[in-house]
Structure formats: structure tokens, C-alpha cells
Write an enzyme that holds these catalytic residues in place. Sequence first.
Site, PDB file in Angstrom:
ATOM      1  N   LYS A  32       0.809  -1.030  -0.315  1.00  0.00           N
ATOM      2  CA  LYS A  32       0.108   0.105   0.116  1.00  0.00           C
ATOM      3  C   LYS A  32       0.945   1.450   0.037  1.00  0.00           C
ATOM      4  O   LYS A  32       0.349   2.320  -0.769  1.00  0.00           O
ATOM      5  CB  LYS A  32      -0.662   0.043   1.145  1.00  0.00           C
ATOM      6  CG  LYS A  32      -1.762  -1.058   1.177  1.00  0.00           C
ATOM      7  CD  LYS A  32      -3.144  -0.627   1.255  1.00  0.00           C
ATOM      8  CE  LYS A  32      -4.240  -1.826   0.979  1.00  0.00           C
ATOM      9  NZ  LYS A  32      -4.203  -2.874   1.860  1.00  0.00           N
TER      10      LYS A  32
ATOM     11  N   GLU B 234      -9.739   6.094   4.072  1.00  0.00           N
ATOM     12  CA  GLU B 234     -10.279   5.102   4.673  1.00  0.00           C
ATOM     13  C   GLU B 234      -9.626   3.747   4.584  1.00  0.00           C
ATOM     14  O   GLU B 234      -8.599   3.837   3.962  1.00  0.00           O
ATOM     15  CB  GLU B 234     -11.660   5.018   3.892  1.00  0.00           C
ATOM     16  CG  GLU B 234     -11.733   3.941   2.923  1.00  0.00           C
ATOM     17  CD  GLU B 234     -11.027   4.022   1.720  1.00  0.00           C
ATOM     18  OE1 GLU B 234     -10.165   2.973   1.107  1.00  0.00           O
ATOM     19  OE2 GLU B 234     -10.506   5.326   1.195  1.00  0.00           O
TER      20      GLU B 234
ATOM     21  N   SER C 187       1.568 -10.173  -1.038  1.00  0.00           N
ATOM     22  CA  SER C 187       1.029  -8.449  -0.919  1.00  0.00           C
ATOM     23  C   SER C 187       1.580  -7.842   0.449  1.00  0.00           C
ATOM     24  O   SER C 187       1.708  -6.672   0.609  1.00  0.00           O
ATOM     25  CB  SER C 187      -0.422  -8.181  -1.362  1.00  0.00           C
ATOM     26  OG  SER C 187      -1.116  -9.077  -0.372  1.00  0.00           O
TER      27      SER C 187
HETATM   28  C1  LIG Z   1      -4.920  -4.120   1.444  1.00  0.00           C
HETATM   29  C2  LIG Z   1      -4.457  -5.126   1.231  1.00  0.00           C
HETATM   30  C3  LIG Z   1      -4.771  -6.164   0.303  1.00  0.00           C
HETATM   31  C4  LIG Z   1      -6.103  -5.896  -0.440  1.00  0.00           C
HETATM   32  O1  LIG Z   1      -5.911  -4.904  -1.344  1.00  0.00           O
HETATM   33  P1  LIG Z   1      -5.891  -4.807  -2.739  1.00  0.00           P
HETATM   34  O2  LIG Z   1      -6.354  -3.322  -3.125  1.00  0.00           O
HETATM   35  O3  LIG Z   1      -6.711  -5.888  -3.419  1.00  0.00           O
HETATM   36  O4  LIG Z   1      -4.234  -4.991  -3.157  1.00  0.00           O
HETATM   37  C5  LIG Z   1      -4.129  -7.367  -0.061  1.00  0.00           C
HETATM   38  N1  LIG Z   1      -3.098  -7.659   0.668  1.00  0.00           N
HETATM   39  C6  LIG Z   1      -2.601  -7.009   1.727  1.00  0.00           C
HETATM   40  C7  LIG Z   1      -1.480  -7.255   2.594  1.00  0.00           C
HETATM   41  C8  LIG Z   1      -3.235  -5.584   1.943  1.00  0.00           C
HETATM   42  O5  LIG Z   1      -2.943  -4.976   3.108  1.00  0.00           O
END
Ligand SMILES: *Cc1c(COP(=O)(O)O)cnc(C)c1O
Length: 422
Positions: free
Chosen positions: A92, A114, A387
Site C-alpha cells: 500500500k 479510509e 502483498s
Molecule cells: C489491503 C491489502 C490487500 C487488498 O487490497 P488490494 O487493493 O486488493 O491489493 C491485500 N493484501 C494486503 C497485505 C493488504 O494490506
Amino acid sequence: MFEYSYPDANGHFGSYGGSFASETLTHALVELREAYAKYQHDPEFVAEFNSELAHFVGRPSPVYHAGRMSKEMGGAQIYLKREDLNHTGAHKINNVIGQAMLAKRMGKQRIIAETGAGQHGVATATICARYGLECVVYMGAEDVKRQSPNVYRMKLLGATVIPVESGSKTLKDALNEAMRDWVANVDNTFYIIGTVAGPAPYPAMVRDFQSVIGTECLTQMPEIFKELKMANEQPDIVVACVGGGSNAMGIFYPYIPFENTKLIGVEAAGEGLDTGKHSASLQKGSSGVLHGNRTFIMQDDNGQILETHSISAGLDYPGVGPEHAWLQELGRATYVGITDQEALQAFHYLCRAEGIIPALESSHAIAYAMKLAKTMQPEQSILVSLSGRGDKDIGTVADLSGVDFYDRPSMRGLAVKGGPAA
Ligand SMILES: *Cc1c(COP(=O)(O)O)cnc(C)c1O
């Protein structure tokens, strides 16, 4: 090469995307579109963005060959793009830096955001501290409870966290509240959206900032294959979890022209795709307008937004970025589901097999890659977007495992039950 050039001038991805916003926001959105168009390719802006990513985030993030996991699956090689190693623990931050840099240039001193899992709130609070900007974060009251360490992190970083008590008290309600704030304070306030959703230009802008993920992979993968003396150039398949879809768009986008690379997005199937308790908008939803854009959403016959469910707060959202709806329609990407249970198993597996504690969101992508690898050959490869890291989720996992977090004897109990992975 797969020809692809979206969105169009009005922010449309085929019939999806666009800008559905109240008149009070039209001016702010035009202003943002113009600012992004002005700075997007500005050499000084790009240089500062890259410098921030290198020195503050720690990019490039490595690609890691999960050798032990690959061997145990007995099929394709699995590679992990380590967004979990970024400062603040997820992808993010990439997007937040880009938007905060725009806010500075537009002279907006107040930032609102948010957040669901709290990860976007933490990333936003972090960059506001770094740039000396005021920060207000809206968060569903339910998520405040589920993610209390992240709430405290945001406060430590100087942000004001506002729990939202309306609706299901989750991400979609926090989004509505943030929109309301923006309408009321549009002159001095920049709204940092955390995923590839919202009215134009957000979906394409967030994708562009996140596409550093896939762009790095395009050069990292050939180098790794060369080192392992494999003939491959790029992975056969790229897998990413999809909440709003920003980490997925970030890794997918640079791969879209490479038609030999399959793109697979993994949605939260929750308790099962046929139970109604999931967040699989692309597989079980239909076209509609939500949060300023046309996309696939979870709605009933009257267009009322349905309640969604996932073990992971970050995937618990009744919509999805409009570009994913378009990629699905084009057939360039496919979307599948992984249940809470499957994600939890993959979470535990990755901890033991590779020494990596993944976010529960990312565990959905891991779980699908594990299934897929078994059906493939050892000379084939899967690149997974890891992610984020799972530190924020260990309380949830302990609860689901019936373990008292601070109780040492029962922790020993878990070790005996699970046994060492070797
Ligand atoms: C917020 C988040 C997601 C989901 O958000 P996307 O916009 O779909 O990437 C996925 N993995 C992690 C670790 C997150 O913090």
C-alpha cells in the site's frame, strides 16, 4: 503481444470505470485529473517518487524462489514477490507516496483516508508524518476491533482515527464516511484512496503507482531464471489476491502485453462461493455503480449492496476495481476463489515451510498457487504477489486456532499438534 491501452480519456475501461460523483466533487476530481496529468511524466516528480521508493520503502523488493514449498508441491516452481518486506509491511505504501506527493504539489495540507485491514491507514499515517500533513482516517468500528494494533500504530504516527458505526461497520461504510468528509472539506483536503477503485482518475492513478511491482518483476524474473539455468524468460502464471485489486493490478499491468503469461486474481470465497458469505464480486457479483465507478459489485435484485465476508479485513469489500471487471470480460485475466479455511492452511504452511508469515490476504494467493503448482511441471513457474506480512493477523489466527496469544503452555500445545514442517 496483447494490445492494451486503457482507460480512455474519460476513465472508462470498456463499460466499467468512469466517474459517478456528486456535483460538489466534480471540481475536485477535475483538479486532481489535471494535476495527475501534469505530474505523471514530469521528470522531477518521477525522480522523487523513485527516490522515496528506494530510500523510504526499501525497493526494489526481492523475488524469492520458494524452493522448499515448490518441491513439496511436486510441480511448478513458485516465486514470491516480497511486498511484505516494504516499510509498513505491504504494497500500500507505494501508492500512498505517489498520492501524498501530488497533495503536496496541489497545496492540500489535510489528508483523509479510509481503511479496512488498517494497512492503508498505517501507510497513509506514515507518509503524513513524513511530509508533515494532517491525517484523518475513517475505519469501520468492526475493523477497529479486528485490527487494534494497526489502530494504535496510526495514533502513534499522529493520525486521528474515526471509528464508523453505520451499516456493517466495515470498509464500505468507512468509504462512505470519507466521501462525505471530502465533499465538506474539498478546498484543503486530499482524499488518498487505497486501492484501484473510486471515480476517475483514481483507478488508473493507483494502478500506475503500484505498477512498480510488476515492472520490477519484468527484469527480476529473467535474472532469476538465468541464475537457476532455466530457459524461461517470464513466469507462466502470475497470481495475486484481489480485494479492491491494487496489488493485483500492480503486478498484472506490466504483464498484460505478455500473452504467454496467464494472470489469475484470487478473491475471498469466505465460507464458500455458494454460501453467500464471501467477497467474490467478480465471480458472484454483477455490474453496478459503487463508490464513484461502474464495476462488479455484490448486490441484491434491488441494487442494495450485500454484506460480504472474509477472514481477512483487506479482502472484505463488496466491489472491485473496474479494470479487473474489464480484464475479466476481455479474457486477459481470470478470477478464482479461495475459502477462509484454505487461506488459513496456506498461512500456516508458508510459516513452517519457508519461514515467512504472510498476511491473510496474501495467503489466498499462496493457497491458489499451491493448488495450481501441483497440476504443473517442474520447469514451469508461478509468480505470486506476497502483498503483505502477517504480523497484523497473528491475533486473528491465534483466535481461530483456539490459542491464547499470551499463554505459553497452550502455545506449546500448538507446537505439538502441528509438529515441525520438516
Ligand atoms: C489491503 C491489502 C490487500 C487488498 O487490497 P488490494 O487493493 O486488493 O491489493 C491485500 N493484501 C494486503 C497485505 C493488504 O494490506
